[in-house]
Design an enzyme around this catalytic site. Sequence first.
Site, PDB file in Angstrom:
ATOM      1  N   LYS A   1       9.551   2.196  -6.678  1.00 44.89           N
ATOM      2  CA  LYS A   1       9.250   2.873  -5.705  1.00 44.89           C
ATOM      3  C   LYS A   1       8.962   2.326  -5.036  1.00 44.89           C
ATOM      4  CE  LYS A   1       5.687   4.659  -4.240  1.00 44.89           C
ATOM      5  NZ  LYS A   1       5.978   4.070  -2.653  1.00 44.89           N
TER       6      LYS A   1
ATOM      7  N   SER B   1      -2.956  -2.262  -2.071  1.00 44.93           N
ATOM      8  CA  SER B   1      -4.634  -2.100  -1.297  1.00 44.93           C
ATOM      9  C   SER B   1      -5.345  -1.586  -3.008  1.00 44.93           C
ATOM     10  CB  SER B   1      -4.720  -1.466  -0.558  1.00 44.93           C
ATOM     11  OG  SER B   1      -4.214  -0.533  -0.575  1.00 44.93           O
TER      12      SER B   1
ATOM     13  N   THR C   1      -6.026   1.765  -3.346  1.00 50.51           N
ATOM     14  CA  THR C   1      -4.952   2.456  -3.839  1.00 50.51           C
ATOM     15  C   THR C   1      -5.195   2.068  -5.540  1.00 50.51           C
ATOM     16  OG1 THR C   1      -3.371   2.251  -1.504  1.00 50.51           O
ATOM     17  CG2 THR C   1      -2.114   3.208  -3.813  1.00 50.51           C
ATOM     18  N   GLY C   2      -4.817   0.884  -5.795  1.00 50.16           N
ATOM     19  CA  GLY C   2      -5.187   0.706  -7.078  1.00 50.16           C
ATOM     20  C   GLY C   2      -6.239   0.973  -7.706  1.00 50.16           C
TER      21      GLY C   2
ATOM     22  N   GLU D   1      -2.243  -5.494  -9.321  1.00 49.53           N
ATOM     23  CA  GLU D   1      -2.270  -6.621  -8.050  1.00 49.53           C
ATOM     24  C   GLU D   1      -2.940  -6.336  -6.748  1.00 49.53           C
ATOM     25  OE1 GLU D   1      -1.961  -9.323  -5.241  1.00 49.53           O
ATOM     26  OE2 GLU D   1       0.157  -9.695  -4.806  1.00 49.53           O
TER      27      GLU D   1
ATOM     28  N   CYS E   1      -1.252 -11.049   0.240  1.00 46.05           N
ATOM     29  CA  CYS E   1      -2.061 -10.865  -0.811  1.00 46.05           C
ATOM     30  C   CYS E   1      -3.111 -12.261  -1.144  1.00 46.05           C
ATOM     31  CB  CYS E   1      -1.915 -10.620  -1.752  1.00 46.05           C
ATOM     32  SG  CYS E   1      -0.859 -11.141  -2.603  1.00 46.05           S
TER      33      CYS E   1
ATOM     34  N   GLU F   1     -11.592  -8.089   3.302  1.00 44.65           N
ATOM     35  CA  GLU F   1      -9.644  -8.651   3.546  1.00 44.65           C
ATOM     36  C   GLU F   1      -8.660  -8.244   4.972  1.00 44.65           C
ATOM     37  OE1 GLU F   1      -6.534  -7.136   0.318  1.00 44.65           O
ATOM     38  OE2 GLU F   1      -5.787  -9.143   1.179  1.00 44.65           O
TER      39      GLU F   1
HETATM   40  P1  ADP Z   1      -1.421   0.623   2.534  1.00 43.53           P
HETATM   41  O1  ADP Z   1      -3.085   1.272   2.171  1.00 43.53           O
HETATM   42  O2  ADP Z   1      -1.494  -0.760   3.410  1.00 43.53           O
HETATM   43  O3  ADP Z   1      -0.692   1.869   2.963  1.00 43.53           O
HETATM   44  P2  ADP Z   1      -0.930   0.857  -0.074  1.00 43.53           P
HETATM   45  O4  ADP Z   1      -2.172   0.156  -0.868  1.00 43.53           O
HETATM   46  O5  ADP Z   1      -1.241   2.731  -0.137  1.00 43.53           O
HETATM   47  O6  ADP Z   1      -1.255   0.273   1.823  1.00 43.53           O
HETATM   48  O7  ADP Z   1       0.503   0.717  -0.491  1.00 43.53           O
HETATM   49  C1  ADP Z   1       0.629  -0.079  -1.337  1.00 43.53           C
HETATM   50  C2  ADP Z   1       2.309   0.816  -2.530  1.00 43.53           C
HETATM   51  O8  ADP Z   1       1.805   1.894  -3.301  1.00 43.53           O
HETATM   52  C3  ADP Z   1       2.857   1.986  -1.729  1.00 43.53           C
HETATM   53  O9  ADP Z   1       4.408   1.844  -2.230  1.00 43.53           O
HETATM   54  C4  ADP Z   1       2.625   2.914  -1.665  1.00 43.53           C
HETATM   55  O10 ADP Z   1       3.581   4.271  -1.375  1.00 43.53           O
HETATM   56  C5  ADP Z   1       1.816   3.046  -3.169  1.00 43.53           C
HETATM   57  N1  ADP Z   1       0.626   4.556  -2.615  1.00 43.53           N
HETATM   58  C6  ADP Z   1       0.340   5.158  -2.065  1.00 43.53           C
HETATM   59  N2  ADP Z   1      -0.216   6.220  -2.501  1.00 43.53           N
HETATM   60  C7  ADP Z   1      -1.085   5.983  -3.919  1.00 43.53           C
HETATM   61  C8  ADP Z   1      -0.901   6.511  -4.854  1.00 43.53           C
HETATM   62  N3  ADP Z   1      -2.154   7.603  -4.944  1.00 43.53           N
HETATM   63  N4  ADP Z   1      -0.327   6.127  -5.831  1.00 43.53           N
HETATM   64  C9  ADP Z   1       0.504   5.441  -6.650  1.00 43.53           C
HETATM   65  N5  ADP Z   1       1.248   4.802  -5.490  1.00 43.53           N
HETATM   66  C10 ADP Z   1       0.366   4.868  -3.498  1.00 43.53           C
END
Ligand code: ADP
Length: 470
Positions: free
Chosen positions: A167, A219, A222-223, A240, A274, A370
């Site tokens: 994805k 990020s 989100t991690g 990562e 990163c 960051e």
């Molecule tokens: P940003 O905060 O800059 O948008 P993200 O770390 O959220 O960057 O995005 C990295 C990846 O994580 C993208 O593929 C995004 O679609 C995906 N993503 C966003 N939200 C979620 C979530 N709740 N669970 C898993 N993956 C996600």
Amino acid sequence: MEFKMLIGGDLVAGSGTMDVINPATAAVISQCPRGTAVDINAAVAAAKGAFPAWSELSVAERSQVLLKIADVVDANVDELARLITLEGGCPLEFTKFEAAGLAASLRYFAGLSLPETLIENSTSRRVRLVRRSLGVVAAITPWNFPFDVIGVKLPPALMAGNTVVLKPAGTTPLASLHLGRLIARIVPPGVVNVVSDANDLGDILTQHPDVRKVSFTGSTATGRRVMANAAATLKRLTLELGGNDAAIVLDDADVKKIATDIAFWAFFHAGQVCIGLKRLYVHASIYDSMCEELVAIAGKTVVGDGLTAGTQLGPLQNLKQFERALEYIADGRKHGKVIAGGERLPGPGYFIPPTVVRDITDGSRLVDEEQFCPVLPVIKYTEIDEVIRGINTSSFGLGGSVWSSDPSRALAVAERLNVGMVWINKHCDVATHIPFAGSKASGVGVEFGQEGLLDFTQIHIINEPAAQAT
Ligand code: ADP
């Protein structure tokens, strides 16, 4: 060019579409499918269905498929690089390496094996450690290196016998979708699936009970959410995440010699890396000359559309990141002095020129967070112990570097940094065979190298009675 998702071996248009923006012009490049929960569930079901046959193939048979994918990527590098530049902004000169990098990673992992280790062979028992495949892997990639990051996930996941749902990020799906089209007839149906979304299907994918592992790059915020989502079914995780890599320049460094490399890794891909160099600590005795060199380099950098030959620095990848960059510049002005760049470029694209901020200290947002943009804080120090202590108290711990004319002095400092990777007189030197791992909030697990392959496996201990003496 038409973009479709790859689900169960079929190229699928999906029920909705979304626009993909070129950050150099803020104009729509193309439309592509906007996947839904139905598509994600279909992709996971296809991957689950394909898993038994794929995992039962020998390592040598799977390796052949990886090599075929590598061939098709190599044959399409120019087209892929163009797409990565169009959607991501990074200059073509670099995205050619990014596209070819996936092929290199496929070839590297295709050459590895899953070793069996004899733990004990004694009069009391015979114990072997073997590696089993996990099942369905969710590979979630970010928008800064939409193709490069596939290389740390897809090849080892497949080589270890897993099937994959890839994805990409909502703002950079095109190169991944094109990859899906290129490999649709090469991989058995369901072994690799590609689903694009508007950054709204991550929760469904990472909570899905049939996903056994999530390999995520993105990020830290989100991690954390991915980790929470994975908890209910105790999925394996590789995360990562963010970094705030410091570079320390010791008092004996040759400023003229090192400034170009330092500037390169601070501003490469508009700072959206990163393991980019995100804060620079320079000894007071050479602080002014280092600032002057950086200003000179920043002033000569060619900023523009990544498709234009000669461009060294492209735009920020998306509007949200562009607006964050402007906030960091404002913070730099408040807590320090902007000596290069500092203003957005006119026009619709998301351009910020290389920006250098001096007379700034720890405790400001630009230094402690960051920034992920081409805004480099340069911090003056006199006591190296204070610098090391400050770096080690950061919640991040991805990479770092030490610069000196005396490698043994640099090494002594490098060994004290609590980061996953540290470089001497260079930054960001990564390769497929070198494990890549962050400490603290920068990540969980390992990518690349033999360890990066094993991270996609389950340990299986086979413990038998001792062989009968004959
Ligand atoms: P940003 O905060 O800059 O948008 P993200 O770390 O959220 O960057 O995005 C990295 C990846 O994580 C993208 O593929 C995004 O679609 C995906 N993503 C966003 N939200 C979620 C979530 N709740 N669970 C898993 N993956 C996600």
